[in-house]
Design an enzyme around this catalytic site. Structure first.
Site, short mmCIF file in Angstrom:
data_model
loop_
_atom_site.label_atom_id
_atom_site.label_comp_id
_atom_site.label_asym_id
_atom_site.label_seq_id
_atom_site.Cartn_x
_atom_site.Cartn_y
_atom_site.Cartn_z
N ASP A 31 1.43 -18.89 10.43
CA ASP A 31 1.33 -20.35 10.09
C ASP A 31 0.62 -20.34 8.88
O ASP A 31 -0.31 -19.42 8.27
CB ASP A 31 0.53 -20.96 11.43
CG ASP A 31 1.44 -21.16 12.46
OD1 ASP A 31 2.60 -20.62 12.54
OD2 ASP A 31 1.03 -21.92 13.43
N HIS A 258 -3.05 -16.84 11.90
CA HIS A 258 -3.36 -17.48 10.77
C HIS A 258 -4.00 -16.54 9.89
O HIS A 258 -5.17 -16.85 9.35
CB HIS A 258 -4.23 -18.79 11.02
CG HIS A 258 -3.56 -19.96 11.94
ND1 HIS A 258 -3.68 -19.77 13.28
CD2 HIS A 258 -2.72 -21.00 11.93
CE1 HIS A 258 -2.97 -20.63 14.10
NE2 HIS A 258 -2.52 -21.31 12.92
#
Length: 315
Positions: A31, A258
């Site tokens: 992400d 992430h």
């Protein structure tokens, strides 16, 4: 309406993708591509090395031009759009593409910090226009967009029950794109109301021909004990991630992380969690993690596979 019992069994998605019966397929997704240069550096490195299967761009963020330019030049990679309605950090924030005088911003003119504010205040028509603008910006930049997902779950209705899934499904169907929505919640303590919401959403996605996944997993966003003498070590983070991989059941599971470079830029941008994001960059390239995937027989696929399926092709 899809019956609850249908959602507790493996879906036919792996079969329709041409995978073996009982296949345990995973999509390793990064992400926040485009959030900052630290994210771009990490994600490009992981994509180039084949350590992740896909990523999604936060189009409203300041470093998205770098991410979009990379994606436009590498259309063989799976790059989606990380639909954004929130801006969670206190020192580094971003605004809607459709302008500031709307229900989508706070008093300072940025996207709200939390999902509750989005669900309570956002006008559905303005949400639809903003999400369409984010996708169109990526397409106009030359990105061969493979899928859509959502930053902080702001379209799912997780906080108050008011969701924007109709707007997302309409957008996804119009462009022939799958969307990151799990068919089911797994594990002890699963909220029956949330499972009922997923059942309704799954039926709505199916009605429009939008492909979704069987489940969506990650690991804790923050570093356990961050800033204390008991702060979690890298090896503990890695062991937890390996345990998660070993628990993946049959079906298609996206595992999202992430990864970012933990340095001055990231530490200045985020309020917490920079060390964990640095650890995620490290663990996705870790031979121990790659060996666990091999040992477990996990089948790595990408969102392009689901997009091809949705558009009537084959894997």
């Amino acid at each position: 309406m899809t019956e609850p019992s249908d959602l507790t069994e493996p879906s036919d998605l792996t079969q329709r993708l041409g995978l073996a019966p009982g296949a345990r397929a995973i999509i390793l997704n990064a992400d926040d591509f485009g959030m900052c240069h630290a994210a771009n550096t990490a994600i490009i490195e992981l994509l180039d090395a084949g350590h992740i299967d896909s990523t999604t761009v936060m189009v409203p963020c300041s470093w998205s031009p770098e991410a979009l330019a990379f994606a436009a030049g590498r259309t063989n990679l799976d790059v989606g759009v990380h639909l954004v309605l929130t801006s969670e950090w206190s020192r580094y924030r971003w605004r809607p593409l459709t302008g500031g005088a709307s229900s989508l911003v706070d008093a300072a003119g940025y996207f709200p910090i939390d999902v509750v504010a989005v669900e309570q205040r956002a006008d559905a028509g303005e949400v639809a226009a903003e999400l369409a603008a984010q996708l169109q910006t990526a397409l106009d930049a030359g990105v061969d967009v493979t899928h859509l997902d959502n930053h902080m779950g702001s379209v799912y209705g997780l906080a108050t029950g008011r969701d924007f899934l109709d707007e997302v499904f309409t957008l996804a169907a119009r462009h022939g794109l799958p969307f990151r929505l799990p068919r089911r919640m797994d594990g002890a303590g699963t909220d029956p109301a949330m499972q009922a919401t997923l059942e309704r959403a799954s039926a709505a996605a199916a009605a429009l021909g939008v492909e979704i996944i069987d489940r969506l997993w990650s690991h804790p966003f923050e570093l356990v004990g961050e800033g204390t003498p008991d702060e979690e070590t890298y090896e503990q983070v890695r062991d937890g991630f390996v345990a998660l991989l070993r628990a993946v059941p049959a079906g298609v599971t996206e595992i999202y992380l992430h990864p970012m470079v933990d340095g001055d830029e990231l530490q200045a941008a985020v309020d917490y969690g920079s060390a964990k994001r640095g650890y995620e960059l490290r663990l996705l390239a870790d031979p121990v993690v790659r060996q666990a995937i091999e040992d477990e027989g996990l089948v790595r696929i990408g969102w392009r596979d689901l997009r091809d399926l949705q558009r009537g092709g084959s894997r």
